[in-house]
Design an enzyme around this catalytic site. Sequence first.
Site, PDB file in Angstrom:
ATOM      1  N   SER A 173      11.595  -5.705   5.717  1.00  0.00           N
ATOM      2  CA  SER A 173      11.328  -7.051   6.252  1.00  0.00           C
ATOM      3  C   SER A 173      10.278  -7.775   5.427  1.00  0.00           C
ATOM      4  O   SER A 173      10.222  -9.001   5.418  1.00  0.00           O
ATOM      5  CB  SER A 173      10.889  -6.971   7.716  1.00  0.00           C
ATOM      6  OG  SER A 173       9.727  -6.176   7.833  1.00  0.00           O
ATOM      7  N   SER A 217      -7.417  -1.166  10.446  1.00  0.00           N
ATOM      8  CA  SER A 217      -8.019  -2.250   9.674  1.00  0.00           C
ATOM      9  C   SER A 217      -9.444  -2.508  10.157  1.00  0.00           C
ATOM     10  O   SER A 217      -9.756  -2.318  11.346  1.00  0.00           O
ATOM     11  CB  SER A 217      -7.169  -3.506   9.902  1.00  0.00           C
ATOM     12  OG  SER A 217      -7.834  -4.647   9.430  1.00  0.00           O
ATOM     13  N   ILE A 254       0.844  -1.205   0.000  1.00  0.00           N
ATOM     14  CA  ILE A 254       0.000   0.000   0.000  1.00  0.00           C
ATOM     15  C   ILE A 254       0.879   1.255   0.000  1.00  0.00           C
ATOM     16  O   ILE A 254       0.582   2.242  -0.678  1.00  0.00           O
ATOM     17  CB  ILE A 254      -0.972  -0.016   1.208  1.00  0.00           C
ATOM     18  CG1 ILE A 254      -1.827  -1.297   1.171  1.00  0.00           C
ATOM     19  CG2 ILE A 254      -1.852   1.220   1.205  1.00  0.00           C
ATOM     20  CD1 ILE A 254      -2.581  -1.598   2.451  1.00  0.00           C
ATOM     21  N   TYR A 301      -2.609  -9.846  15.580  1.00  0.00           N
ATOM     22  CA  TYR A 301      -2.509  -8.781  14.570  1.00  0.00           C
ATOM     23  C   TYR A 301      -3.622  -7.746  14.792  1.00  0.00           C
ATOM     24  O   TYR A 301      -3.370  -6.545  14.911  1.00  0.00           O
ATOM     25  CB  TYR A 301      -2.595  -9.362  13.152  1.00  0.00           C
ATOM     26  CG  TYR A 301      -2.812  -8.280  12.125  1.00  0.00           C
ATOM     27  CD1 TYR A 301      -1.776  -7.412  11.787  1.00  0.00           C
ATOM     28  CD2 TYR A 301      -4.063  -8.077  11.530  1.00  0.00           C
ATOM     29  CE1 TYR A 301      -1.984  -6.378  10.868  1.00  0.00           C
ATOM     30  CE2 TYR A 301      -4.270  -7.061  10.615  1.00  0.00           C
ATOM     31  CZ  TYR A 301      -3.234  -6.210  10.288  1.00  0.00           C
ATOM     32  OH  TYR A 301      -3.446  -5.188   9.400  1.00  0.00           O
ATOM     33  N   LYS A 348      -3.570  -3.665  16.163  1.00  0.00           N
ATOM     34  CA  LYS A 348      -4.169  -2.489  15.514  1.00  0.00           C
ATOM     35  C   LYS A 348      -5.096  -1.764  16.488  1.00  0.00           C
ATOM     36  O   LYS A 348      -5.113  -0.539  16.568  1.00  0.00           O
ATOM     37  CB  LYS A 348      -4.953  -2.906  14.259  1.00  0.00           C
ATOM     38  CG  LYS A 348      -4.080  -3.408  13.122  1.00  0.00           C
ATOM     39  CD  LYS A 348      -3.252  -2.282  12.517  1.00  0.00           C
ATOM     40  CE  LYS A 348      -2.306  -2.764  11.458  1.00  0.00           C
ATOM     41  NZ  LYS A 348      -1.345  -1.760  11.005  1.00  0.00           N
ATOM     42  N   ASN A 372     -10.681  -4.549   2.443  1.00  0.00           N
ATOM     43  CA  ASN A 372      -9.780  -5.548   1.830  1.00  0.00           C
ATOM     44  C   ASN A 372      -9.058  -4.966   0.614  1.00  0.00           C
ATOM     45  O   ASN A 372      -9.604  -5.005  -0.498  1.00  0.00           O
ATOM     46  CB  ASN A 372     -10.574  -6.792   1.426  1.00  0.00           C
ATOM     47  CG  ASN A 372     -11.024  -7.611   2.619  1.00  0.00           C
ATOM     48  OD1 ASN A 372     -11.726  -7.116   3.491  1.00  0.00           O
ATOM     49  ND2 ASN A 372     -10.609  -8.864   2.682  1.00  0.00           N
TER      50      ASN A 372
END
Length: 358
Positions: A34, A124, A12, A152, A156, A182
Amino acid sequence: MSILITGGAGYIGSHTLVELSQFNYDFIVYDNLSNSSQESLKRVEKIIGKSITFINGDIRDSEKLKEVFSNYTIDSVIHFAGLKAVGQSVEQPLEYYDNNVVGTLRLLEVMKEFACKKIVFSSSATVYSEVDAKNYTPLTESNPVGGTTNPYGTSKYMIERILEDLYISDNSFKIAILRYFNPVGAHESGTIGEDPNGIPNNLMPFISQVAVGKREYLSVFGSDYDTHDGTGVRDYIHVVDLSIAHVKAIEYLGTDALASAIGETKVSLPKINPLIVNIGTGVGYSVLDVVKAFEKASGKEVLYRLVDRRAGDIAKCYANPSYAKEVLGWEATKTLEQMCEDSWRWQSNNPNGYNCDK
Ligand code: NAD
Ligand code: WQD
């Protein structure tokens, strides 16, 4: 004056560089590579026709960040850097909390020290608490958050809370939290796109790899959901639309990082702070809808098998994106057809992603 783009070499981030450049913003990329390679930046340089200042660094490295803030005048930060694989986060929670949460803390500390107080953060839709599919309505920003089901998502959610608390302690911070749905697709040049390591976790890269012959078939996770064809429904958003939302968010925060004024790009809107906004289309497509659209766009057959549901998946997840239009003047413009065409152009031109040796 520049915008610091953490994670700017990633999927992104690299697309956002193109859009920022279109609107004449100056930026510096800070990434530890990474989950990316400098090749993406070389390709962006070709698209935008100018060189990019790149610093190979980790957001957890305070000294390196201080060096950057000392050497450049950083007006604002777009903070993409982070690890994003849901399944891996379950296996490696400490790495995810360290990279995402601790990394963001280090970044915010240095920003505060250097009086850089504008930040756009990549959040997200995963922060929303699990939705009861039977009573489903599109998600608005006021839907409950925090009922996350993996490290994860929790990372966020934690970062959102940290940003909100930071603002309470110092309301000269200007914060925009973008909750992406998405992201899919690629720049229309077909030279930059999503380049997952190993077997893709997400639907669109997996379909692309089946179409290009790298994978035999797609496993469709669940065909007994309460949806129009039994397969999971999501709000797919073209990465270029998503990137433009970042330009709008930066304008909203009021940046001084314009290289020179070309037209009237700054907007004057009533400011909500921190701004929390959904970035989606508001339209849900099922897995099989995407398969069909991809076959049409690529002219390739996408073989699939219906298999059991994937743990942790829900039936439907899509946005009510009206707030983004109201406050940012942003709305998605690209169709599922364009998302598939652009994904296919990227995948077919670059079957091994950025790495020709893969
Ligand atoms: P990506 O992995 O392609 O990009 C992230 C970039 O951050 C990579 O270039 C990686 O090398 C870099 N990075 C990771 N840890 C770092 C660290 N400690 N220091 C410096 N750089 C580091 O991912 P993406 O899809 O471009 O996602 C960008 C952001 O958007 C992430 O924060 C992700 O969680 C978030 N997001 C992504 C999606 C999605 O489906 N792609 C959806 C919602 C939110
Ligand atoms: C989409 C649909 C699957 C793969 C994830 C993260 C979320 C966000 C975006 C970062 C679902 C189905 C998928 C496959 C399939 N990322 N599917 N076969 O799960 O909605 O969201 O990415 O923030 O946090 O959770 O996206 O692309 O994995 O799945 O049938 O091989 O495709 O079951 O219905 P998801 P996805």
